[in-house]
Design a protein around this motif. Structure first.
Motif, PDB file in Angstrom:
ATOM      1  N   VAL A   1      11.068   9.574   0.870  1.00 60.05           N
ATOM      2  CA  VAL A   1      10.520   8.239   1.044  1.00 60.05           C
ATOM      3  C   VAL A   1       9.467   8.238   2.144  1.00 60.05           C
ATOM      4  O   VAL A   1       9.668   8.801   3.218  1.00 60.05           O
ATOM      5  N   GLY A   2       8.329   7.604   1.891  1.00 59.26           N
ATOM      6  CA  GLY A   2       7.269   7.542   2.879  1.00 59.26           C
ATOM      7  C   GLY A   2       7.558   6.526   3.957  1.00 59.26           C
ATOM      8  O   GLY A   2       8.398   5.639   3.810  1.00 59.26           O
ATOM      9  N   VAL A   3       6.844   6.659   5.062  1.00 55.04           N
ATOM     10  CA  VAL A   3       7.014   5.764   6.204  1.00 55.04           C
ATOM     11  C   VAL A   3       6.005   4.631   6.096  1.00 55.04           C
ATOM     12  O   VAL A   3       4.806   4.880   5.928  1.00 55.04           O
ATOM     13  N   PRO A   4       6.436   3.363   6.188  1.00 54.77           N
ATOM     14  CA  PRO A   4       5.476   2.259   6.170  1.00 54.77           C
ATOM     15  C   PRO A   4       4.442   2.431   7.279  1.00 54.77           C
ATOM     16  O   PRO A   4       4.751   2.916   8.373  1.00 54.77           O
ATOM     17  N   GLN A   5       3.214   2.019   7.008  1.00 55.16           N
ATOM     18  CA  GLN A   5       2.152   2.191   7.984  1.00 55.16           C
ATOM     19  C   GLN A   5       2.301   1.260   9.188  1.00 55.16           C
ATOM     20  O   GLN A   5       1.763   1.534  10.252  1.00 55.16           O
ATOM     21  N   CYS A   6       2.999   0.133   9.025  1.00 53.09           N
ATOM     22  CA  CYS A   6       3.224  -0.779  10.148  1.00 53.09           C
ATOM     23  C   CYS A   6       4.447  -1.636   9.836  1.00 53.09           C
ATOM     24  O   CYS A   6       5.023  -1.554   8.745  1.00 53.09           O
TER      25      CYS A   6
ATOM     26  N   THR B   1       0.826  -1.194   0.000  1.00 49.46           N
ATOM     27  CA  THR B   1       0.000   0.000   0.000  1.00 49.46           C
ATOM     28  C   THR B   1       0.858   1.240   0.000  1.00 49.46           C
ATOM     29  O   THR B   1       2.035   1.220   0.321  1.00 49.46           O
ATOM     30  N   ALA B   2       0.231   2.335  -0.324  1.00 52.92           N
ATOM     31  CA  ALA B   2       0.935   3.607  -0.255  1.00 52.92           C
ATOM     32  C   ALA B   2       1.281   3.928   1.186  1.00 52.92           C
ATOM     33  O   ALA B   2       0.460   3.780   2.078  1.00 52.92           O
ATOM     34  N   SER B   3       2.519   4.348   1.433  1.00 51.40           N
ATOM     35  CA  SER B   3       2.982   4.661   2.770  1.00 51.40           C
ATOM     36  C   SER B   3       2.553   6.062   3.169  1.00 51.40           C
ATOM     37  O   SER B   3       2.140   6.870   2.339  1.00 51.40           O
TER      38      SER B   3
END
Length: 470
Positions: free
Chosen positions: A112-117, A102-104
């Protein structure tokens, strides 16, 4: 020095080629990659203190996990609640282009985005932040379960041999349903040499991550799997499926069949009946009302699947997460008198008979053991021992338990060999008496999860529930 890692796309392609020829070679490739990269190097530390002790239900396994911090069940429930949006337990989004997940969450200031979990595919190659550390060495293979894209990775905690995690490419909440049963069976069809199971999908009885749909599996035979069926049950209209109540402290139905479709129908029937089942004498209520009048459901399952010869075997552990004023941690959660050993959620791994105990016990139990043995050899009373233990922060939570152990087993503690080969050494296994007594507490922990206790009321509850399946 760790070997350089191939990029994720190359790993997935290599795994896919191997899987098409030999599933054993495919998982060996992925596991060896994790070892050579150093990602699975923490497994040795995580499994360094481990033993098996007898109980009324057969052998139980205990491990003091040195790699994973102890989690408060209330924090886990709060995290699950925070993950929920308008959709309930977590917002599901579309997999990112290329199937990475999924989109972070966007990074502050871009980048860079942060993973949701911790289970999101975006953890692959993520550089890390103070709040969300990187996972260098992580590689995820792509598999298909239930017509969906899922990932396969190995756990660095390695509670048992080849401890793996199957995770949805989509960041969505845990959900126990008929489609989940199909996905579990798809996993076993792909990897018949593994078991696979799911944590429950509700706080208290769920695992440590409820916001991301996932399974756990591996190459291990758990104590539950060796537990016998004590009561055969017939499911009308499903003669192809053998059903029975298992001799176990938790409440378990075992389904077995060579007919996969019939097994899924049987499991769905059990789930549908259990979700709406209440039995007040045992404290089982299917649902309640929240302060704002919403319906809150309490009944769910742990499904666990494996192959035994030509048959599929599915254990369904009945779970209920209700709380009340007298039992705020959970009506079917260990009481506070057991929290000195285990207070975390009793998830999939524990419910099968492997206690994953907090790292603090590696420090605390050697001190308690020394005090127990000294008290036994010097003729001190249980009350004197309790008072002494209460003066130390590391031993105070164990004081009433240790006093009871001294009262019952003082002669054994005073004998030679009671301290075991690693007496007093932090990180060493406890001596035989302490090992057995910790396992005894774990058996009580498992008994607390049973919705139908092993007494007359519990038998009546089983009778009422099995009647619902007819």
């Amino acid at each position: 020095m760790s070997a350089p890692l191939p990029p994720p796309s190359e790993v997935r392609a290599a795994f896919g080629r191997l899987l098409g020829r030999d599933a054993e070679q495919a998982v060996a490739y992925l596991h060896d990659l994790g070892v050579s990269s150093g990602y699975l190097a923490s497994a040795a530390g995580a499994r360094s203190i481990r033993w098996t002790s007898e109980s009324a239900y057969g052998p139980l396994e205990c491990t003091i996990n040195l790699a994973k911090p102890e989690k408060d069940p209330r924090a886990i429930a709060a995290a699950a609640s925070a993950a929920g949006g308008a959709g309930g337990a977590g917002a599901a989004s579309r997999p990112a282009a290329g199937g990475a997940g999924t989109a972070s969450r966007p990074a502050a200031g871009g980048g860079v985005g942060v993973p949701q979990c911790d289970l999101c595919w975006e953890n692959e190659g993520f550089p890390g932040t103070p709040e969300h550390p990187a996972k260098p060495g992580l590689r995820i293979a792509a598999i298909e379960l239930g017509g969906e894209r899922w990932g396969l990775q190995f756990s660095p905690y390695a509670y048992f041999d080849e401890h793996c995690i199957a995770l949805s490419a989509e960041h969505r909440p845990m959900k126990i349903d008929e489609a989940g049963f199909e996905r579990l069976l798809d996993f076993i069809d792909l990897f018949p040499f593994y078991f696979v199971g799911s944590n429950a999908d509700l706080p208290i009885v769920g695992g440590s991550i409820l916001s991301h749909d996932h399974f756990q599996g591996g190459r291990h035979t758990f104590p539950l799997m060796n537990a016998p069926v004590e009561r055969a049950v017939e499911l009308p209209g499903l003669p192809e499926v053998r059903v029975g109540v298992v001799t176990w402290p938790a409440s378990v139905l075992r389904l077995a069949s060579r007919d996969r479709a019939a097994l899924v129908r049987a499991a769905a029937r059990v789930l549908d009946a259990w979700r709406d089942f209440s039995f007040e004498p045992a404290g089982v209520r299917a649902c309640s009302r929240s302060a704002d009048g919403a319906t809150v459901r309490h009944n769910t399952l742990n499904p666990i699947v494996r192959r035994v010869g030509p048959a599929y075997v599915m254990d369904l552990v009945l779970r209920n997460n209700r709380t009340d004023g007298a039992r705020p941690w959970g009506v079917f959660h260990p009481g506070e008198e057991l929290h000195h050993i285990k207070k975390e959620n009793i998830g999939l791994i524990e419910i099968m008979g492997l206690a994953v105990l907090p790292p603090r016990l590696a420090r605390e139990l050697p001190i308690v053991q020394r005090e127990l043995i000294a008290a036994a050899r010097e003729g001190r009373s249980p009350r004197e021992l309790e008072a002494r233990l209460l003066t130390c922060a590391d031993t105070a939570p164990h004081a009433p338990w240790a006093a009871d152990v001294l009262a019952r087993r003082g002669a054994e503690l005073a004998a030679d060999g009671a301290d075991g080969p690693h007496a007093g050494a932090e990180g060493g296994a406890p001596g035989p008496v302490v090992r057995e007594e910790v396992a005894r507490v774990f058996a009580a922990v498992l008994e607390s999860t049973g919705v139908f206790k092993r007494d007359e009321t519990g038998t009546a509850g089983w009778d009422a529930f099995l009647e619902e399946l007819g």
